[in-house]
Motif scaffolding. Structure first.
Motif, PDB file in Angstrom:
ATOM      1  N   SER A  39       2.550  18.829 -18.699  1.00  0.00           N
ATOM      2  CA  SER A  39       1.271  18.296 -19.176  1.00  0.00           C
ATOM      3  C   SER A  39       0.256  18.163 -18.057  1.00  0.00           C
ATOM      4  O   SER A  39      -0.930  18.401 -18.266  1.00  0.00           O
ATOM      5  N   GLU A  40       0.725  17.813 -16.845  1.00  0.00           N
ATOM      6  CA  GLU A  40      -0.193  17.731 -15.715  1.00  0.00           C
ATOM      7  C   GLU A  40      -0.779  19.106 -15.394  1.00  0.00           C
ATOM      8  O   GLU A  40      -1.990  19.254 -15.203  1.00  0.00           O
ATOM      9  N   VAL A  41       0.085  20.106 -15.348  1.00  0.00           N
ATOM     10  CA  VAL A  41      -0.372  21.467 -15.055  1.00  0.00           C
ATOM     11  C   VAL A  41      -1.296  21.952 -16.165  1.00  0.00           C
ATOM     12  O   VAL A  41      -2.329  22.587 -15.900  1.00  0.00           O
ATOM     13  N   ASP A  42      -0.946  21.654 -17.406  1.00  0.00           N
ATOM     14  CA  ASP A  42      -1.761  22.068 -18.535  1.00  0.00           C
ATOM     15  C   ASP A  42      -3.140  21.411 -18.480  1.00  0.00           C
ATOM     16  O   ASP A  42      -4.157  22.065 -18.732  1.00  0.00           O
ATOM     17  N   THR A  43      -3.179  20.129 -18.096  1.00  0.00           N
ATOM     18  CA  THR A  43      -4.455  19.425 -17.975  1.00  0.00           C
ATOM     19  C   THR A  43      -5.305  20.052 -16.878  1.00  0.00           C
ATOM     20  O   THR A  43      -6.514  20.285 -17.067  1.00  0.00           O
ATOM     21  N   ARG A  44      -4.666  20.334 -15.737  1.00  0.00           N
ATOM     22  CA  ARG A  44      -5.402  20.981 -14.646  1.00  0.00           C
ATOM     23  C   ARG A  44      -5.906  22.355 -15.067  1.00  0.00           C
ATOM     24  O   ARG A  44      -7.027  22.744 -14.749  1.00  0.00           O
ATOM     25  N   TYR A  45      -5.075  23.084 -15.807  1.00  0.00           N
ATOM     26  CA  TYR A  45      -5.458  24.416 -16.282  1.00  0.00           C
ATOM     27  C   TYR A  45      -6.677  24.324 -17.193  1.00  0.00           C
ATOM     28  O   TYR A  45      -7.629  25.089 -17.038  1.00  0.00           O
ATOM     29  N   LYS A  46      -6.632  23.389 -18.137  1.00  0.00           N
ATOM     30  CA  LYS A  46      -7.759  23.241 -19.056  1.00  0.00           C
ATOM     31  C   LYS A  46      -9.016  22.824 -18.312  1.00  0.00           C
ATOM     32  O   LYS A  46     -10.115  23.316 -18.603  1.00  0.00           O
ATOM     33  N   GLN A  47      -8.853  21.914 -17.347  1.00  0.00           N
ATOM     34  CA  GLN A  47     -10.007  21.469 -16.568  1.00  0.00           C
ATOM     35  C   GLN A  47     -10.591  22.637 -15.766  1.00  0.00           C
ATOM     36  O   GLN A  47     -11.806  22.838 -15.732  1.00  0.00           O
ATOM     37  N   THR A  48      -9.727  23.406 -15.138  1.00  0.00           N
ATOM     38  CA  THR A  48     -10.171  24.570 -14.361  1.00  0.00           C
ATOM     39  C   THR A  48     -10.846  25.589 -15.281  1.00  0.00           C
ATOM     40  O   THR A  48     -11.865  26.191 -14.913  1.00  0.00           O
TER      41      THR A  48
ATOM     42  N   ALA B 156     -18.196  26.761 -17.234  1.00  0.00           N
ATOM     43  CA  ALA B 156     -19.497  26.203 -16.848  1.00  0.00           C
ATOM     44  C   ALA B 156     -20.112  27.011 -15.704  1.00  0.00           C
ATOM     45  O   ALA B 156     -21.321  27.298 -15.708  1.00  0.00           O
ATOM     46  N   ALA B 157     -19.295  27.383 -14.718  1.00  0.00           N
ATOM     47  CA  ALA B 157     -19.798  28.178 -13.590  1.00  0.00           C
ATOM     48  C   ALA B 157     -20.280  29.541 -14.071  1.00  0.00           C
ATOM     49  O   ALA B 157     -21.299  30.056 -13.598  1.00  0.00           O
ATOM     50  N   LYS B 158     -19.556  30.129 -15.022  1.00  0.00           N
ATOM     51  CA  LYS B 158     -19.955  31.438 -15.560  1.00  0.00           C
ATOM     52  C   LYS B 158     -21.305  31.328 -16.260  1.00  0.00           C
ATOM     53  O   LYS B 158     -22.161  32.209 -16.117  1.00  0.00           O
ATOM     54  N   LYS B 159     -21.522  30.229 -16.991  1.00  0.00           N
ATOM     55  CA  LYS B 159     -22.809  30.021 -17.644  1.00  0.00           C
ATOM     56  C   LYS B 159     -23.920  29.896 -16.616  1.00  0.00           C
ATOM     57  O   LYS B 159     -25.015  30.449 -16.791  1.00  0.00           O
TER      58      LYS B 159
END
Length: 144
Positions: free
Chosen positions: A97-106, A112-115
């Motif tokens: 879940s920690e990795v998944d949260t980091r993945y979703k955040q990234t 956002a950066a692409k926009k």
């Protein structure tokens, strides 16, 4: 159509095989310590009993008690191993879940950066078009 018929035939074969295995009766159970119910060879013995012996008590023999204790210890060992594996599973689920949260955040940050990049590229393109129009307009004015 051929693909569907192959899938159907494969499923049918798997069902037939699994039904045959499910219908087979096992002759050994882990708690069966008495050999009297085991499968015996197909020989016929003729024995005669002249008197009916009275049934004794249903007490376990010492060998069965030892085997029972070993069985209980084995079951406890398996239970302990199962508890350890469940604890490891909880740890792995937390890490996941920690990795998944980091993945979703990234992923959101990347989006956002692409926009932002597209917005800036669009602004640069608009500025280039404006420069071209100004140059074109300036050349027209010079030609007049």
């Amino acid at each position: 159509m051929k693909k569907i018929s192959k899938i159907f035939a494969g499923t049918l074969c798997a069902m037939v095989i699994s039904i045959g295995a499910a219908m087979a009766e096992p002759t050994f159970t882990p708690l069966n310590f008495d050999d009297s119910s085991a499968v015996k060879p197909a020989t016929t013995k003729t024995t005669t009993t002249t008197s009916a012996a009275p049934k004794g008590t249903d007490l376990l023999s010492p060998s069965q008690v030892v085997a029972g204790q070993k069985m209980q210890n084995s079951i406890l060992d398996i239970d302990n191993a199962q508890v350890e594996l469940r604890n490891k599973l909880l740890i792995y689920n937390n890490k996941y879940s920690e990795v998944d949260t980091r993945y979703k955040q990234t992923k959101e940050e990347r989006k956002a950066a692409k926009k932002q990049v597209k917005y800036v590229e669009k602004k640069i393109k608009n500025l280039d078009n404006a420069k071209k129009k100004i140059r074109k307009n300036f050349q027209r004015n010079m030609n007049i």
